[in-house]
Enzyme design. Structure first.
Site, mmCIF file in Angstrom:
data_model
loop_
_atom_site.group_PDB
_atom_site.id
_atom_site.type_symbol
_atom_site.label_atom_id
_atom_site.label_comp_id
_atom_site.label_asym_id
_atom_site.label_seq_id
_atom_site.Cartn_x
_atom_site.Cartn_y
_atom_site.Cartn_z
ATOM 1 C CE LYS A 1 -3.381 -0.953 -0.607
ATOM 2 N NZ LYS A 1 -3.699 -1.560 -1.953
ATOM 3 C CG HIS B 1 4.238 -6.213 -1.225
ATOM 4 N ND1 HIS B 1 4.452 -4.920 -1.638
ATOM 5 C CD2 HIS B 1 2.979 -6.530 -1.651
ATOM 6 C CE1 HIS B 1 3.382 -4.487 -2.290
ATOM 7 N NE2 HIS B 1 2.487 -5.442 -2.312
ATOM 8 C CB SER C 1 -3.522 2.708 2.201
ATOM 9 O OG SER C 1 -3.723 2.165 0.927
HETATM 10 P P1 A3P Z 1 -5.094 4.769 -0.804
HETATM 11 O O1 A3P Z 1 -5.696 3.524 -0.250
HETATM 12 O O2 A3P Z 1 -4.595 5.686 0.287
HETATM 13 O O3 A3P Z 1 -5.975 5.485 -1.760
HETATM 14 P P2 A3P Z 1 -0.255 -0.276 -3.669
HETATM 15 O O4 A3P Z 1 -0.273 -0.133 -5.136
HETATM 16 O O5 A3P Z 1 1.099 -0.355 -3.082
HETATM 17 O O6 A3P Z 1 -1.181 -1.338 -3.204
HETATM 18 O O7 A3P Z 1 -0.797 1.111 -3.071
HETATM 19 C C1 A3P Z 1 -2.139 1.475 -3.210
HETATM 20 C C2 A3P Z 1 -2.298 2.912 -2.756
HETATM 21 O O8 A3P Z 1 -1.702 3.768 -3.751
HETATM 22 C C3 A3P Z 1 -3.750 3.319 -2.627
HETATM 23 O O9 A3P Z 1 -3.784 4.340 -1.625
HETATM 24 C C4 A3P Z 1 -4.008 3.880 -4.022
HETATM 25 O O10 A3P Z 1 -5.141 4.713 -4.123
HETATM 26 C C5 A3P Z 1 -2.712 4.651 -4.235
HETATM 27 N N1 A3P Z 1 -2.467 4.947 -5.654
HETATM 28 C C6 A3P Z 1 -2.487 4.093 -6.694
HETATM 29 N N2 A3P Z 1 -2.288 4.745 -7.848
HETATM 30 C C7 A3P Z 1 -2.140 6.058 -7.523
HETATM 31 C C8 A3P Z 1 -1.926 7.244 -8.289
HETATM 32 N N3 A3P Z 1 -1.848 7.215 -9.603
HETATM 33 N N4 A3P Z 1 -1.830 8.411 -7.616
HETATM 34 C C9 A3P Z 1 -1.924 8.457 -6.275
HETATM 35 N N5 A3P Z 1 -2.131 7.373 -5.495
HETATM 36 C C10 A3P Z 1 -2.241 6.177 -6.124
#
Ligand code: A3P
Length: 292
Positions: free
Chosen positions: A44, A106, A136
């Site tokens: 996340k 991860h 998140s």
């Molecule tokens: P939130 O849950 O705070 O919205 P991962 O890809 O490591 O699983 O992380 C997911 C997090 O990154 C989520 O956060 C998601 O919304 C955010 N995220 C993914 N793409 C994004 C983007 N283009 N810009 C900003 N945040 C992004």
């Protein structure tokens, strides 16, 4: 679907779920190639965002079909994943025909297969401030049926501080990788908050680390495609094609902000968290921004 939800296990001193340890031997024996790029994060922290950017930088110009028909989780295999009736991440990575191969993990740094270090691969590590990362992760565990049951917010909050999360303690993870950066010069350590503040600047830094020199138009295309709203509506980037996730509970592309923790933490929780954070992070030079 609830039957898929795993328990947390203690694996070599790190909390894990069996979905990421069942294929351990094969994963440890993974043969990296010198041009492989490993994208490493605590869950996340912005993995999908950076994966999408790297994929666009390398293949965005030439391979349009890739962008429109292959979900990001297949373009960038998740090395240690091992779910029922799916190719393992390791097999998916072995089958990649691209050069370079983009591979996601991860794992805490000590779990990374040794061939990545032997081959001196480039590694991109993305870190996110603990408070937003925790929020998140909470919503992710609610909606993802192959993650442990999160419990209520205050239970999850405590478990995070105790490091009882899949892939272990956030504190150990970000610090372990930060230390590794001192020894492995081909590790680019970046921050989610910097990406939010100025995506273009961070893409420039990534390109200089990767030895890429895209044109201004290419860079604009990458930055545009990687904007939160665009990724959110892009079914190849937003995980909507993965049945184990229940978007009715929470979407994968949820908020995409710095500071959303403020709408979750109580004043008392914030004080408790800060106090504990100071102790856990007292010996590191690593600094995070909880707001920008
Ligand atoms: P939130 O849950 O705070 O919205 P991962 O890809 O490591 O699983 O992380 C997911 C997090 O990154 C989520 O956060 C998601 O919304 C955010 N995220 C993914 N793409 C994004 C983007 N283009 N810009 C900003 N945040 C992004």
């Amino acid at each position: 679907m609830d039957s898929l939800r795993p328990e947390l296990i203690d694996f070599h001193g790190v909390s894990m779920s069996h979905y990421f340890t069942d294929n351990w031997e094969n994963v440890q024996n993974f043969q990296a190639r010198p041009d492989d790029i490993l994208i490493a994060t605590y869950p996340k922290a912005g993995t999908t965002w950076v994966s999408y950017i790297l994929d666009m930088l390398y293949f965005g110009q030439t391979a349009n079909e890739r962008l429109t028909s292959i979900p990001i989780y297949d373009r960038v295999p998740f090395l240690e994943i091992c779910l029922p009736s799916m190719d393992t991440g390791k097999d998916q990575a072995d089958k990649l025909t691209t050069s370079p191969r983009l591979i996601k993990t991860h794992f805490p740094v000590q779990f990374v297969p040794k061939s990545f270090w032997e081959q001196n691969c480039r590694v991109v590590y993305v870190a996110r401030n603990a408070k937003d990362n925790l929020v998140s992760y909470y919503h992710f565990n609610r909606m993802n049926n192959v993650q442990p049951v999160p419990g209520d917010w205050s239970t999850f909050f405590q478990s995070f501080m105790e490091g009882k999360m899949v892939f272990g303690s956030w504190y150990d993870h970000v610090n372990g990788w930060w230390k590794k950066k001192q020894a492995h010069s081909k590790l680019h350590y970046m921050f989610y908050e910097d990406m939010i503040e100025d995506t273009g600047r961070e893409i420039d830094k990534l390109c200089s680390f990767l030895g890429l020199s895209p044109s201004v138009e290419e860079k604009e295309k990458v930055a545009g495609g990687a904007q939160f709203d665009n990724m959110k509506k892009n079914s190849m980037a937003n995980y909507s094609t993965l049945p184990v996730m229940d978007f009715k509970i929470s979407p994968f592309m949820r908020k995409g902000k710095v500071g959303d923790w403020k709408s979750h933490f109580t004043v008392a929780q914030n004080e408790e968290f800060d106090e504990d954070y100071k102790k856990k992070m007292k010996d590191t030079t690593l600094k995070f921004r909880n707001e920008i």
